[in-house]
Write a protein that holds these residues in place. Sequence first.
Motif, PDB file in Angstrom:
ATOM      1  N   GLY A   1     -23.387  33.199 103.998  1.00 21.28           N
ATOM      2  CA  GLY A   1     -22.626  34.367 104.447  1.00 21.28           C
ATOM      3  C   GLY A   1     -23.242  34.908 105.726  1.00 21.28           C
ATOM      4  N   THR A   2     -22.424  35.197 106.721  1.00 19.47           N
ATOM      5  CA  THR A   2     -22.938  35.701 107.993  1.00 19.47           C
ATOM      6  C   THR A   2     -21.926  36.645 108.624  1.00 19.47           C
ATOM      7  N   GLN A   3     -22.377  37.414 109.583  1.00 20.73           N
ATOM      8  CA  GLN A   3     -21.497  38.354 110.264  1.00 20.73           C
ATOM      9  C   GLN A   3     -21.110  37.872 111.658  1.00 20.73           C
ATOM     10  N   VAL A   4     -21.971  37.058 112.267  1.00 18.79           N
ATOM     11  CA  VAL A   4     -21.730  36.532 113.609  1.00 18.79           C
ATOM     12  C   VAL A   4     -21.916  35.023 113.590  1.00 18.79           C
ATOM     13  N   LEU A   5     -20.899  34.280 114.058  1.00 23.35           N
ATOM     14  CA  LEU A   5     -20.965  32.822 114.072  1.00 23.35           C
ATOM     15  C   LEU A   5     -20.493  32.318 115.437  1.00 23.35           C
ATOM     16  N   TRP A   6     -21.402  31.674 116.161  1.00 22.01           N
ATOM     17  CA  TRP A   6     -21.080  31.131 117.475  1.00 22.01           C
ATOM     18  C   TRP A   6     -21.001  29.615 117.390  1.00 22.01           C
ATOM     19  N   LEU A   7     -19.840  29.099 117.775  1.00 26.75           N
ATOM     20  CA  LEU A   7     -19.601  27.650 117.775  1.00 26.75           C
ATOM     21  C   LEU A   7     -19.024  27.183 119.103  1.00 26.75           C
TER      22      LEU A   7
ATOM     23  N   ASN B   1     -17.636  19.938 120.426  1.00 26.76           N
ATOM     24  CA  ASN B   1     -16.551  18.960 120.550  1.00 26.76           C
ATOM     25  C   ASN B   1     -15.604  19.054 119.353  1.00 26.76           C
ATOM     26  N   ILE B   2     -15.339  20.274 118.922  1.00 27.58           N
ATOM     27  CA  ILE B   2     -14.506  20.477 117.730  1.00 27.58           C
ATOM     28  C   ILE B   2     -13.075  20.020 118.015  1.00 27.58           C
ATOM     29  N   THR B   3     -12.581  19.142 117.175  1.00 27.66           N
ATOM     30  CA  THR B   3     -11.212  18.636 117.309  1.00 27.66           C
ATOM     31  C   THR B   3     -10.315  19.083 116.164  1.00 27.66           C
ATOM     32  N   TRP B   4     -10.910  19.478 115.047  1.00 23.28           N
ATOM     33  CA  TRP B   4     -10.105  19.798 113.862  1.00 23.28           C
ATOM     34  C   TRP B   4     -10.790  20.882 113.048  1.00 23.28           C
ATOM     35  N   ILE B   5      -9.997  21.884 112.637  1.00 15.98           N
ATOM     36  CA  ILE B   5     -10.464  22.925 111.731  1.00 15.98           C
ATOM     37  C   ILE B   5      -9.565  22.908 110.508  1.00 15.98           C
ATOM     38  N   GLU B   6     -10.127  22.603 109.380  1.00 17.08           N
ATOM     39  CA  GLU B   6      -9.334  22.529 108.148  1.00 17.08           C
ATOM     40  C   GLU B   6      -8.883  23.915 107.712  1.00 17.08           C
ATOM     41  N   ALA B   7      -7.679  23.994 107.182  1.00 17.06           N
ATOM     42  CA  ALA B   7      -7.174  25.276 106.679  1.00 17.06           C
ATOM     43  C   ALA B   7      -8.120  25.821 105.623  1.00 17.06           C
ATOM     44  N   GLY B   8      -8.541  27.060 105.790  1.00 21.75           N
ATOM     45  CA  GLY B   8      -9.474  27.686 104.858  1.00 21.75           C
ATOM     46  C   GLY B   8     -10.924  27.361 105.116  1.00 21.75           C
ATOM     47  N   ALA B   9     -11.231  26.777 106.274  1.00 18.29           N
ATOM     48  CA  ALA B   9     -12.614  26.394 106.568  1.00 18.29           C
ATOM     49  C   ALA B   9     -13.554  27.590 106.571  1.00 18.29           C
ATOM     50  N   PHE B  10     -13.048  28.781 106.915  1.00 17.42           N
ATOM     51  CA  PHE B  10     -13.891  29.974 106.997  1.00 17.42           C
ATOM     52  C   PHE B  10     -13.674  30.923 105.817  1.00 17.42           C
ATOM     53  N   SER B  11     -12.992  30.463 104.800  1.00 13.75           N
ATOM     54  CA  SER B  11     -12.590  31.368 103.708  1.00 13.75           C
ATOM     55  C   SER B  11     -13.770  31.938 102.933  1.00 13.75           C
ATOM     56  N   ASP B  12     -14.949  31.272 102.969  1.00 12.11           N
ATOM     57  CA  ASP B  12     -16.117  31.796 102.261  1.00 12.11           C
ATOM     58  C   ASP B  12     -16.895  32.814 103.087  1.00 12.11           C
ATOM     59  N   LEU B  13     -16.558  32.948 104.345  1.00  9.25           N
ATOM     60  CA  LEU B  13     -17.276  33.884 105.224  1.00  9.25           C
ATOM     61  C   LEU B  13     -16.593  35.246 105.199  1.00  9.25           C
ATOM     62  N   ARG B  14     -16.614  35.878 104.071  1.00  7.47           N
ATOM     63  CA  ARG B  14     -15.882  37.133 103.860  1.00  7.47           C
ATOM     64  C   ARG B  14     -16.429  38.290 104.680  1.00  7.47           C
ATOM     65  N   GLU B  15     -17.682  38.207 105.113  1.00  4.56           N
ATOM     66  CA  GLU B  15     -18.301  39.293 105.874  1.00  4.56           C
ATOM     67  C   GLU B  15     -18.260  39.035 107.377  1.00  4.56           C
ATOM     68  N   LEU B  16     -17.642  37.930 107.816  1.00 10.60           N
ATOM     69  CA  LEU B  16     -17.673  37.556 109.224  1.00 10.60           C
ATOM     70  C   LEU B  16     -16.923  38.569 110.084  1.00 10.60           C
ATOM     71  N   GLU B  17     -17.578  39.009 111.170  1.00 15.40           N
ATOM     72  CA  GLU B  17     -16.986  39.986 112.078  1.00 15.40           C
ATOM     73  C   GLU B  17     -16.725  39.404 113.463  1.00 15.40           C
ATOM     74  N   GLU B  18     -17.497  38.393 113.876  1.00 15.18           N
ATOM     75  CA  GLU B  18     -17.326  37.786 115.199  1.00 15.18           C
ATOM     76  C   GLU B  18     -17.373  36.268 115.082  1.00 15.18           C
ATOM     77  N   LEU B  19     -16.350  35.611 115.613  1.00 16.02           N
ATOM     78  CA  LEU B  19     -16.264  34.157 115.597  1.00 16.02           C
ATOM     79  C   LEU B  19     -15.940  33.671 117.000  1.00 16.02           C
ATOM     80  N   ASP B  20     -16.807  32.831 117.554  1.00 19.39           N
ATOM     81  CA  ASP B  20     -16.621  32.311 118.910  1.00 19.39           C
ATOM     82  C   ASP B  20     -16.422  30.803 118.852  1.00 19.39           C
ATOM     83  N   LEU B  21     -15.188  30.375 119.161  1.00 19.68           N
ATOM     84  CA  LEU B  21     -14.830  28.956 119.207  1.00 19.68           C
ATOM     85  C   LEU B  21     -14.459  28.518 120.615  1.00 19.68           C
ATOM     86  N   GLY B  22     -14.819  29.313 121.587  1.00 12.93           N
ATOM     87  CA  GLY B  22     -14.427  29.028 122.965  1.00 12.93           C
ATOM     88  C   GLY B  22     -15.073  27.775 123.530  1.00 12.93           C
TER      89      GLY B  22
END
Length: 463
Positions: free
Chosen positions: A92-98, A102-123
């Motif tokens: 569990g984390t609040q900030v996740l930088w990715l 070389n991300i090509t695919w994100i599965e549906a629900g891939a982040f569903s366990d990160l209930r406390e996540l506030e910032e997600l960077d996929l740029g």
Amino acid sequence: MESFSAEIYRTGYSGRYGGGAAMCLVLWLLLLSSSPATACPRLCVCYPSPMTVSCQAQNFTLVPSGMPYSSQRVFLQNNQITELRVDSFGFGTQVLWLFSNNITWIEAGAFSDLRELEELDLGDNPTLRRLEGGAFRGLERLQSLHMHRCRLAALPHDLFHKLYSLQFLYLQENQLHFLQDDLFSDLVNLNQLFLHGNRIRTISEHAFRGLVNLDRLLLHDNRIKQVHRRAFRDLGRLTMLFLFNNSLAELPGQVLRDAGAVQFLRLNGNPWSCGCEARQLWEFFRGSRVSSSELMCSSPTPRRGVDLRFLREMDFALCPLPDPGSLAGTTTTTFSTKTRWWFSKHKPAASSKGVFEKSSETIKAFPFHAGKPHDSPGSNSAVSSAKYEFAEEEAALPKLDPEEYWANYGNEDAAATSMRCFELECPPSFDFPSSPSSSSSATPFLTVLHLCAVTLFMHMLFG
């Protein structure tokens, strides 16, 4: 750890209390070494307060295992990660930088366990060209989402479903061609939306529906040609709007009236058409104090290079009323009989002169051409052929009541022969009908002539 405990016994801690103390020390060290709070994945660096795990630039192809569950910030940028699956995040984390992977695919629900996540960077994932619906499912506390420079061509209609807490959405510099209706409808708390640097061509009526708290909207550097007149209906709190460097030739006035709180407006770098279609936008700027860029006209030729905001009321004198049936709510540029009928119904009594009075104000105007003035009763050749300058305070031209206009719409051609154009703007070839005064004076003469002809005929018939 075993060698450490053996060393304790070898050093002589075998007294009455020494053995128990040594054993407690060994157990404490074992617990400390196996505690998830102090575990750190291989090749990563961990910091306490707040618990931070930095795994950047280590050529990881997958999210590393062994991540402390209590990690508050996880940095995985500048790696070679290619996929994000449902089981990728066992913490569990609040900030996740990715970003910059070389991300090509994100599965549906891939982040569903990160209930406390506030910032997600996929740029900066240029191979992430497609997203599945539900990719961000479960992120109901997410406040900031970065997806810039990912070469995304389209977004699933349910991509942002239930992201009620989202405040910042970065979608700039992708390859988006259009925005689906109601794409952002759940983002009721979104404050800033960045869509610049895409390939968007049109903005539909419901593209931004639901964004009732949006403060900044950046749409510059796209290919936008048309904005629906009600596209900004929900953007009543918008203060910054950037639409520069697009392909806009016109913009319905209703668009900006709906976004009535705008303070910073940038519309430069568009091929503005400054004919009748520009009147609504001109009227908006006439009554607004918004901070705006220049709006240079591209057409018609006489107005090229002129700032649209500085046009005059007289520049729209021959323009018809807006057509409420058009998609964008713009005006038509065809000068049909309804245009001439408009001026015929509201022609001032002394309009054959170069100067006329209207509401105690004097309007000085140019005649249409400098050639021979039209010979009409009561006209003054010296006045009509002279050149006048506009007064500082332009008086408003007569306006037609919309109900009267539409009551006569479609019936103008039947009365076209009796219509008169506005003589200050008439083309040289226009043929003026006789004035009412000359017609009324000719009627008694024709009556007398008719009676004389009847008398002569009766005299010849009966001797």
